[in-house]
Design a protein around this motif. Structure first.
Motif, PDB file in Angstrom:
ATOM      1  N   PRO A  61      14.239  62.175  25.868  1.00  0.00           N
ATOM      2  CA  PRO A  61      13.726  63.317  27.060  1.00  0.00           C
ATOM      3  C   PRO A  61      13.244  64.996  27.198  1.00  0.00           C
ATOM      4  CG  PRO A  61      15.050  61.767  27.342  1.00  0.00           C
ATOM      5  CD  PRO A  61      15.394  61.975  26.305  1.00  0.00           C
ATOM      6  N   VAL A  62      14.339  65.961  26.408  1.00  0.00           N
ATOM      7  CA  VAL A  62      13.903  67.001  26.493  1.00  0.00           C
ATOM      8  C   VAL A  62      13.174  67.476  25.402  1.00  0.00           C
ATOM      9  CG1 VAL A  62      15.189  68.802  26.955  1.00  0.00           C
ATOM     10  CG2 VAL A  62      16.318  66.939  27.609  1.00  0.00           C
ATOM     11  N   ILE A  63      13.453  66.961  24.234  1.00  0.00           N
ATOM     12  CA  ILE A  63      12.324  67.333  23.288  1.00  0.00           C
ATOM     13  C   ILE A  63      11.354  67.285  23.537  1.00  0.00           C
ATOM     14  CG2 ILE A  63      12.002  66.177  20.871  1.00  0.00           C
ATOM     15  CD1 ILE A  63      14.818  65.302  20.680  1.00  0.00           C
ATOM     16  N   LYS A  64      11.038  65.989  23.997  1.00  0.00           N
ATOM     17  CA  LYS A  64       9.288  66.137  24.462  1.00  0.00           C
ATOM     18  C   LYS A  64       8.945  66.538  25.214  1.00  0.00           C
ATOM     19  CE  LYS A  64       9.333  60.513  24.048  1.00  0.00           C
ATOM     20  NZ  LYS A  64       7.708  60.341  23.336  1.00  0.00           N
ATOM     21  N   ALA A  65      10.004  67.427  26.599  1.00  0.00           N
ATOM     22  CA  ALA A  65       9.312  68.302  26.998  1.00  0.00           C
ATOM     23  C   ALA A  65       9.266  69.337  26.712  1.00  0.00           C
ATOM     24  CB  ALA A  65      10.434  68.611  28.466  1.00  0.00           C
ATOM     25  N   LEU A 115      10.991  69.433  35.246  1.00  0.00           N
ATOM     26  CA  LEU A 115      10.373  69.343  34.083  1.00  0.00           C
ATOM     27  C   LEU A 115       9.983  68.257  32.859  1.00  0.00           C
ATOM     28  CD1 LEU A 115      11.825  72.878  32.065  1.00  0.00           C
ATOM     29  CD2 LEU A 115       9.245  72.588  33.965  1.00  0.00           C
ATOM     30  N   MET A 116      11.164  67.150  33.411  1.00  0.00           N
ATOM     31  CA  MET A 116      10.737  66.349  32.550  1.00  0.00           C
ATOM     32  C   MET A 116       9.765  65.107  33.206  1.00  0.00           C
ATOM     33  SD  MET A 116      14.426  64.977  30.477  1.00  0.00           S
ATOM     34  CE  MET A 116      15.329  65.859  31.332  1.00  0.00           C
ATOM     35  N   ARG A 117      10.167  65.057  34.651  1.00  0.00           N
ATOM     36  CA  ARG A 117       8.985  64.472  35.313  1.00  0.00           C
ATOM     37  C   ARG A 117       7.293  64.706  35.344  1.00  0.00           C
ATOM     38  NH1 ARG A 117      13.102  65.329  39.388  1.00  0.00           N
ATOM     39  NH2 ARG A 117      15.013  63.180  39.062  1.00  0.00           N
ATOM     40  N   LYS A 118       7.461  66.407  35.449  1.00  0.00           N
ATOM     41  CA  LYS A 118       6.049  67.109  35.045  1.00  0.00           C
ATOM     42  C   LYS A 118       5.481  66.810  33.908  1.00  0.00           C
ATOM     43  CE  LYS A 118       4.121  72.172  34.047  1.00  0.00           C
ATOM     44  NZ  LYS A 118       4.313  73.320  33.869  1.00  0.00           N
ATOM     45  N   TYR A 119       5.918  66.558  32.957  1.00  0.00           N
ATOM     46  CA  TYR A 119       5.485  66.035  31.696  1.00  0.00           C
ATOM     47  C   TYR A 119       5.869  64.842  31.149  1.00  0.00           C
ATOM     48  CZ  TYR A 119       5.119  71.356  30.828  1.00  0.00           C
ATOM     49  OH  TYR A 119       4.763  72.591  31.138  1.00  0.00           O
TER      50      TYR A 119
END
Length: 332
Positions: free
Chosen positions: A247-251, A283-287
């Motif tokens: 999830p963080v890598i994608k963000a 930020l994870m929700r944003k993307y």
């Protein structure tokens, strides 16, 4: 308790394979003994008797039974798989400086790091003795490769976990090492010892590989949106421990310069402060990376089920398919 009243696939597997699992557990207890070093069975028993699902050895037994295997080498291989798994857990807890596993204090906390590392080494040695007893060079090759891949994955994770250059390909390599390698080896050797065809052995490998990846991605996602009581972890533990998971890598891949600076401060440099976890989640929700990660986990579970189509029609095959659904059902 009858099979029909058990809802979870791994519990149904345990019920069907109960007799063989008892033989595996007896063999584990016998082989973890040490005439000269009583600390070895003490440390091993603490982890082995902690009530884990024993999923990996059950995969070996299920794969062998799927093909009507009538010998007893699958018992040795299931014990081998559990020994390798236990050894890696002992080493992992030292590397991660963990204080708790399965709701109990870790071996390195109760004894010390040296004991955990050395007992882990002993279990690896025992696992190779068990492999050799099967007389199959192919089995030895599969499990030796898996052991090397596991170690390689752990070393890669050490360097990649806090490096923002880590992308999804590297993450997948880490996951294949730390989780999927033993799942795929566990299913593969069950088929090999039972005389399955090359196509069927490959299908078992593909199933275990995809199941392990789905399992780990789901686990990493639950760290950010799971129920603490159900997972046994606090929400955001991976963030606090500066672990770059999917999830963080994608963000990070979509971050603005300001957002990247935030990730550099919190993950690479470890300078975290109050409110950082909430900002990370925003930020994870944003993307949409939490939902994307869920989609990835479901896709790997589907790959696992698709691989099973090459295997004989059997209730255990259906149960392995249910298991693939179950590992991602926690995300719904």
């Amino acid at each position: 308790m009858t099979i029909s009243t058990i809802s979870k696939p791994h519990e149904r597997l345990a019920e069907i394979l109960a007799g063989e699992m008892e033989a595996v557990n007896t063999l584990i207890r016998t082989r973890m003994a040490s005439e000269h070093a009583p600390r070895i069975p003490e440390v091993t028993a603490h982890l082995v008797e902690a009530g884990g699902k024993r999923l990996r050895p059950m995969l070996t037994l299920a794969a062998a039974r799927l093909f009507g295997y009538g010998g007893d080498h699958h018992i040795r291989l299931a014990a081998t798989v559990e020994f390798i798994h236990t050894a890696t857990l002992l080493h992992d807890d030292v590397v991660d400086e963990s204080a708790q596993r399965r709701g109990r204090p870790t071996a390195n906390l109760l004894w010390d790091n040296k004991s955990s590392v050395l007992v882990g080494d002993y279990l690896f040695s025992r696992s190779f003795q068990l492999m050799v007893e099967t007389g199959s060079l192919r089995v030895l090759d599969i499990l030796a490769n898996a052991s090397a891949t596991i170690a390689e994955g752990e070393v890669l994770q050490m360097t990649a976990a806090t490096d923002l250059r880590t992308d999804e390909a590297v993450y997948l390599q880490v996951v294949r090492g730390k989780t999927a390698a033993l799942f795929s080896a566990a299913t593969e050797v069950g088929g090999v010892i039972a005389g399955a065809s090359e196509e069927q052995v490959q299908a078992l490998f593909s199933y275990g590989d995809a199941l392990g990846i789905a399992f780990q991605i789901a686990d990493d996602l639950l760290d950010y949106q799971g129920d603490s009581k159900a997972t046994g972890k606090n929400v955001g533990d991976d963030f606090r421990e500066r672990k770059l998971t999917l999830p963080v890598i994608k963000a990070v891949a979509q971050a603005t310069p300001d957002e990247r600076a935030f990730w550099e401060r919190t993950i690479e440099k470890g300078r975290q402060q109050d409110g950082d976890l909430d900002l990370a989640l925003n930020l994870m929700r944003k993307y949409g990376t939490l939902e994307e990660t869920r989609t990835d986990a479901l896709a790997w579970a589907t790959k696992a089920k698709t691989a099973l189509t090459a295997l004989p029609d059997h209730k255990l095959r259906d149960l392995l398919g249910d298991l693939a659904d179950y590992v991602v059902s926690r995300l719904s």
